[in-house]
Design an enzyme around this catalytic site. Structure first.
Site, PDB file in Angstrom:
ATOM      1  N   LYS A 154       0.813  -1.214   0.000  1.00  0.00           N
ATOM      2  CA  LYS A 154       0.000   0.000   0.000  1.00  0.00           C
ATOM      3  C   LYS A 154       0.854   1.275   0.000  1.00  0.00           C
ATOM      4  O   LYS A 154       0.450   2.294  -0.556  1.00  0.00           O
ATOM      5  CB  LYS A 154      -0.923   0.016   1.222  1.00  0.00           C
ATOM      6  N   ARG A 205      -6.996  -7.930  -9.138  1.00  0.00           N
ATOM      7  CA  ARG A 205      -7.658  -9.233  -9.299  1.00  0.00           C
ATOM      8  C   ARG A 205      -9.137  -8.987  -9.443  1.00  0.00           C
ATOM      9  O   ARG A 205      -9.600  -7.851  -9.370  1.00  0.00           O
ATOM     10  CB  ARG A 205      -7.421 -10.068  -8.036  1.00  0.00           C
ATOM     11  N   GLU A 246      -2.379   6.698   8.107  1.00  0.00           N
ATOM     12  CA  GLU A 246      -3.215   7.581   7.288  1.00  0.00           C
ATOM     13  C   GLU A 246      -4.107   8.428   8.176  1.00  0.00           C
ATOM     14  O   GLU A 246      -4.524   8.003   9.250  1.00  0.00           O
ATOM     15  CB  GLU A 246      -4.145   6.734   6.387  1.00  0.00           C
ATOM     16  N   HIS A 268     -13.794  -2.914   8.986  1.00  0.00           N
ATOM     17  CA  HIS A 268     -13.103  -2.692   7.715  1.00  0.00           C
ATOM     18  C   HIS A 268     -13.304  -3.820   6.715  1.00  0.00           C
ATOM     19  O   HIS A 268     -12.584  -3.925   5.736  1.00  0.00           O
ATOM     20  CB  HIS A 268     -11.600  -2.449   7.914  1.00  0.00           C
TER      21      HIS A 268
HETATM   22  P1  ADP Z   1      -7.727  -3.790   2.749  1.00  0.00           P
HETATM   23  O1  ADP Z   1      -6.527  -4.149   1.941  1.00  0.00           O
HETATM   24  O2  ADP Z   1      -7.792  -4.544   4.009  1.00  0.00           O
HETATM   25  O3  ADP Z   1      -8.960  -3.842   1.935  1.00  0.00           O
HETATM   26  P2  ADP Z   1      -8.001  -0.885   2.637  1.00  0.00           P
HETATM   27  O4  ADP Z   1      -6.868   0.057   2.632  1.00  0.00           O
HETATM   28  O5  ADP Z   1      -8.725  -1.085   1.368  1.00  0.00           O
HETATM   29  O6  ADP Z   1      -7.471  -2.280   3.186  1.00  0.00           O
HETATM   30  O7  ADP Z   1      -9.022  -0.418   3.759  1.00  0.00           O
HETATM   31  C1  ADP Z   1     -10.105  -1.234   4.170  1.00  0.00           C
HETATM   32  C2  ADP Z   1     -11.233  -0.383   4.714  1.00  0.00           C
HETATM   33  O8  ADP Z   1     -10.818   0.434   5.818  1.00  0.00           O
HETATM   34  C3  ADP Z   1     -11.791   0.610   3.733  1.00  0.00           C
HETATM   35  O9  ADP Z   1     -12.765   0.029   2.913  1.00  0.00           O
HETATM   36  C4  ADP Z   1     -12.364   1.703   4.619  1.00  0.00           C
HETATM   37  O10 ADP Z   1     -13.636   1.365   5.104  1.00  0.00           O
HETATM   38  C5  ADP Z   1     -11.434   1.706   5.789  1.00  0.00           C
HETATM   39  N1  ADP Z   1     -10.404   2.758   5.585  1.00  0.00           N
HETATM   40  C6  ADP Z   1      -9.241   2.591   4.935  1.00  0.00           C
HETATM   41  N2  ADP Z   1      -8.532   3.733   4.928  1.00  0.00           N
HETATM   42  C7  ADP Z   1      -9.277   4.647   5.590  1.00  0.00           C
HETATM   43  C8  ADP Z   1      -9.084   6.017   5.957  1.00  0.00           C
HETATM   44  N3  ADP Z   1      -7.959   6.660   5.657  1.00  0.00           N
HETATM   45  N4  ADP Z   1     -10.072   6.645   6.639  1.00  0.00           N
HETATM   46  C9  ADP Z   1     -11.197   5.993   6.992  1.00  0.00           C
HETATM   47  N5  ADP Z   1     -11.433   4.709   6.703  1.00  0.00           N
HETATM   48  C10 ADP Z   1     -10.488   4.023   6.010  1.00  0.00           C
HETATM   49  P1  ADP Z   2     -10.578  -6.040  -0.153  1.00  0.00           P
HETATM   50  O1  ADP Z   2      -9.227  -6.632  -0.318  1.00  0.00           O
HETATM   51  O2  ADP Z   2     -10.614  -4.648  -0.622  1.00  0.00           O
HETATM   52  O3  ADP Z   2     -11.180  -6.183   1.202  1.00  0.00           O
HETATM   53  P2  ADP Z   2     -12.471  -8.083  -1.000  1.00  0.00           P
HETATM   54  O4  ADP Z   2     -13.506  -7.785  -0.006  1.00  0.00           O
HETATM   55  O5  ADP Z   2     -12.874  -8.385  -2.388  1.00  0.00           O
HETATM   56  O6  ADP Z   2     -11.505  -6.841  -1.165  1.00  0.00           O
HETATM   57  O7  ADP Z   2     -11.622  -9.294  -0.442  1.00  0.00           O
HETATM   58  C1  ADP Z   2     -11.096  -9.320   0.856  1.00  0.00           C
HETATM   59  C2  ADP Z   2      -9.835 -10.165   0.942  1.00  0.00           C
HETATM   60  O8  ADP Z   2     -10.127 -11.448   1.435  1.00  0.00           O
HETATM   61  C3  ADP Z   2      -9.173 -10.364  -0.378  1.00  0.00           C
HETATM   62  O9  ADP Z   2      -7.798 -10.537  -0.199  1.00  0.00           O
HETATM   63  C4  ADP Z   2      -9.815 -11.616  -0.877  1.00  0.00           C
HETATM   64  O10 ADP Z   2      -8.987 -12.225  -1.808  1.00  0.00           O
HETATM   65  C5  ADP Z   2      -9.959 -12.404   0.413  1.00  0.00           C
HETATM   66  N1  ADP Z   2     -11.187 -13.199   0.441  1.00  0.00           N
HETATM   67  C6  ADP Z   2     -12.429 -12.737   0.618  1.00  0.00           C
HETATM   68  N2  ADP Z   2     -13.323 -13.720   0.608  1.00  0.00           N
HETATM   69  C7  ADP Z   2     -12.627 -14.853   0.404  1.00  0.00           C
HETATM   70  C8  ADP Z   2     -12.978 -16.232   0.273  1.00  0.00           C
HETATM   71  N3  ADP Z   2     -14.222 -16.648   0.334  1.00  0.00           N
HETATM   72  N4  ADP Z   2     -11.992 -17.124   0.080  1.00  0.00           N
HETATM   73  C9  ADP Z   2     -10.723 -16.728   0.015  1.00  0.00           C
HETATM   74  N5  ADP Z   2     -10.330 -15.444   0.137  1.00  0.00           N
HETATM   75  C10 ADP Z   2     -11.260 -14.518   0.318  1.00  0.00           C
HETATM   76 MG    MG Z   3      -9.348  -2.698   0.319  1.00  0.00          MG
END
Ligand code: ADP
Ligand code: ADP
Ligand code: MG
Length: 663
Positions: free
Chosen positions: A119, A300, A203, A238
């Site tokens: 990130k 992905r 952040e 989150h």
């Molecule tokens: P992940 O790889 O676990 O998906 P993200 O960076 O996408 O991590 O953040 C997951 C969630 O955390 C976001 O969908 C949002 O709801 C919350 N989040 C992330 N960054 C921020 C931020 N700077 N301020 C408020 N909420 C945040």
């Molecule tokens: P984000 O990474 O922003 O949270 P997703 O909600 O699409 O996006 O996925 C969450 C994370 O958990 C991703 O790394 C995804 O590959 C993994 N994940 C979510 N659901 C499953 C599942 N049923 N089996 C394996 N991995 C999963």
């Molecule tokens: Mg994310």
């Protein structure tokens, strides 16, 4: 060229493997599944044309084994590998190994994955490409004092994120400086445990945040398009819970700026295949053109891709396969449009009332509603094992407008019947019925703020109990037996166990297909016009003549017969204890803290003699890569501590005892 592949291998399991296989078959492509010990009988194996066993149940010994997966592709003559999501999908070394073996990876290049993999580096790259990023610190120094000073500079509240994180793990919101050190330690621990990398970034925490992401798609001919946005703001810790497209309150002006930023981000890394650019938006007022910032890119297919498919009519997996085969994107930007509104809810085997603990067990029964699309990787009789993500299904509704799509989602959730494990179905239905959600005015904090009312469980109604009692007695009014007498009442006294507590009632079978339920302290409930057709019961209530429809499913357990009744959109499970096992089913856990599942104790906060309050944290355990607080069931004094930090403990083991209550 219009040819794609003749055979592909799917390096995944569960619903996404099943979903990819279906599209491949529709395209005339043969499929190869891979599976672990636990998945020998799984749906994805049954659906594929061929299947190759790749190892024991833990993912680290099967679905993450690069060499075995590539060997399986070679042995079966597959030309390409679809990684699904999770597992190896964002592992650039896997992509390199696939290509070195002369096979095609159905996804982006390893270079694009590397550029977006961490990130911190991704944010720097995006800032250079002119994409707005969330303000914060994403440098090399990891010194706790330095990071605390950075947090101070950024201004509280801040969010600590594991740079390698995903799935909402390794993330801690910090509201005040005195909480920073502990949160940092915990985020680093989770980053190390889940991703093998304790490195964090910090952040600014955007207040009233909304998560809005843009689906992008690139091909190998320099074209990049977007397929509009998804709103994924309904989150718990989150993690996404319900997603939708389009985003409520999105304007043409904001959509133009946001999708342009997303396409620019994808172009900056010569992106090919399906990807998602995630933004955090300021949800404290209407969406603004300068009110959103890049968070991360997921290189992905995303779990929630079906909402985009529903509103655009595009099969994203088909596009992935075509692009990987070297074909051009099937549609240009001006040929893409949004039709209607779609929602997706993630149905999990987890227990909302019990802190959303992941549940395992056999799905004795699983049935879905016709009101929505269901993407699932399991069937009735399959097990939810502790080895993988406990998702049961994704439920996807689509309708011309948001309110109709929301109502279809609600209906579909209420008609989903799962017997055998706890699920979040009722929680999802409560969420779909939440006024803030219905009105389209919400941010990522909605669930946290209203958690208590969202997980409140109504006790089984008299209708649930009466129908469970009929099932317990094996009564079928079509073929009178068991004392179903024409000349008078046959009275049966029954004691069920509901949530660990006994519940007694009396059911009278009266002449003419009527029944009457009696229990202490309540009015009698009469049911008339009973008809039972397999698992479906129809009746009317005697007093109001209200129509009742219910489905009943039963499952044998060591302790007795589980009877699950779904009626009025609420499923309730009652246990009819076996005569011998009856008392064992009544648990009194108020003197002990028990390991909720098998895992490792990572911290212990109490020693013998400590005074604790109801809800006090006694320690922390890690199970299924998640930290879970161990909390005291009541006020009292610790009389015994039966574990130590670092211990591996079995689910159900007693960890801490409290002194018996003076009565
Ligand atoms: P992940 O790889 O676990 O998906 P993200 O960076 O996408 O991590 O953040 C997951 C969630 O955390 C976001 O969908 C949002 O709801 C919350 N989040 C992330 N960054 C921020 C931020 N700077 N301020 C408020 N909420 C945040
Ligand atoms: P984000 O990474 O922003 O949270 P997703 O909600 O699409 O996006 O996925 C969450 C994370 O958990 C991703 O790394 C995804 O590959 C993994 N994940 C979510 N659901 C499953 C599942 N049923 N089996 C394996 N991995 C999963
Ligand atoms: Mg994310």
């Amino acid at each position: 060229m219009t040819q794609t592949f003749s055979k592909i291998l799917i390096a995944n399991r569960g619903e996404i493997a099943a979903r990819v296989i279906r599209t491949a078959h529709r395209m005339g492509i043969a499929t190869v599944a891979v599976y672990s010990d636990a998945d020998a009988q799984a749906l994805h194996v049954a659906l594929a044309d061929e299947a190759v066993h790749i190892g024991p149940s833990p993912a680290s010994e099967s679905y993450l084994m690069v060499e075995r997966i590539i060997d399986a592709a070679r042995a079966t003559g597959a030309q390409a590998i679809h990684p699904g999501y999770g597992f190896l999908s964002e592992n650039p070394d896997f992509v390199d190994a696939v290509e070195a073996a002369g096979l095609t990876f159905i996804g982006p290049s390893s270079g694009a994955i590397r550029a977006m993999g961490l990130k911190d580096a991704a944010k720097d790259l995006m800032a250079r490409a002119g994409v707005p990023i969330v303000p914060g610190y994403q440098g090399e120094s990891q010194d706790p004092d330095f990071l605390a000073a950075e947090a101070q500079r950024i201004g509280y509240p801040v969010l600590i994120k594991a740079r390698a994180g995903g799935g909402g793990k390794g993330m801690r919101k910090v509201d005040a400086p005195q909480e920073f050190a502990e949160a940092l330690e915990s985020a680093r621990r989770e980053g190390q445990a889940s991703f093998g990398d304790p490195h964090v970034l910090i952040e600014k925490y955007v207040t009233a945040p909304r998560h809005i992401e843009v689906q992008v798609f690139g091909d190998n001919h320099g074209q990049v398009v977007h397929l509009f946005e998804r709103d994924c703001s309904l989150q718990r810790r989150h993690q996404k819970v319900i997603e939708e497209a389009p985003a409520p309150g999105m304007t043409d002006a904001v959509r133009r700026v946001m999708t342009e930023a997303a396409v620019k981000a994808a172009e900056a890394i010569d992106y090919s295949g399906a990807g998602t650019i995630e933004f955090i938006a300021d949800g404290s007022g209407p969406l603004r053109e300068d009110g959103f910032w890049f968070m991360e890119m997921n290189t992905r297919l995303q779990v929630e891709h079906p909402v985009t498919e529903a509103v655009t009519g595009v099969d994203l997996v088909e596009w992935q396969i075509r692009v990987a085969a070297g074909l051009r994107l099937p549609l240009a930007q001006d040929q893409l449009a949004i039709t209607g509104h779609a929602f997706e809810a993630r149905l999990y085997a987890e227990d909302p009332v019990n802190g959303f603990l992941p549940a395992t067990g056999t799905l004795e029964h699983l049935s879905f509603s016709d009101a929505a699309r269901n993407d699932t990787g399991v069937r009735s009789g399959d097990a939810i094992s502790p080895f993988y993500d406990p998702m049961i299904a994704k439920i996807i509704s689509h309708a011309p407008d948001r309110e109709s799509a929301r109502r279809a989602l609600l209906r579909a959730l209420r008609e989903t019947h799962v017997v055998g494990t706890a699920t979040n179905a009722e929680f999802l239905a409560a969420l779909a019925d939440h006024p803030g959600f219905a009105g389209g005015t919400f941010d990522t904090g909605l669930i946290g703020r209203d958690l208590e009312s969202l997980i409140a469980e109504t006790p089984p109604s008299d209708v649930h109990v009466a129908i469970a009692a009929l099932a317990a007695l094996g009564v079928d009014p079509g073929t009178p037996r068991l004392g179903w007498r024409l000349w008078g009442d046959a009275v049966h006294d029954l004691t069920f166990v509901i949530d660990g507590a006994p519940f007694s009632c009396r059911l009278a079978l009266q002449s003419g297909g009527h029944v009457c339920l009696y229990r202490e302290g309540a009015e009698a409930l009469a049911l008339t016009g009973l008809s039972i057709n397999e698992a479906t019961v129809h009746a009317r209530t005697g007093s109001t003549n209200e129509k009742i429809e219910a489905t009943v499913r039963t499952a044998r357990r060591d302790t007795g017969l589980l009877i699950s009744v779904l009626t009025g959109g609420i499923a309730r499970t009652l246990l009819l204890p076996d005569a011998r096992a009856g008392s064992a089913a009544l648990v009194d856990a108020s003197d002990s803290v028990v390991a909720p599942m098998t895992g490792v104790i990572v911290a212990l906060d109490v020693v013998v003699g400590d005074q604790v309050q109801e809800g006090s944290r006694l320690g922390v355990m890690e199970a299924m890569k998640m930290e879970t607080a161990l909390v005291s069931p009541r006020i009292g004094t610790v009389s015994e501590v039966l574990c130590a930090a670092g211990d591996a403990v079995e689910g159900g083991a007693i960890l801490v005892n409290l002194e018996a209550e003076a009565s």
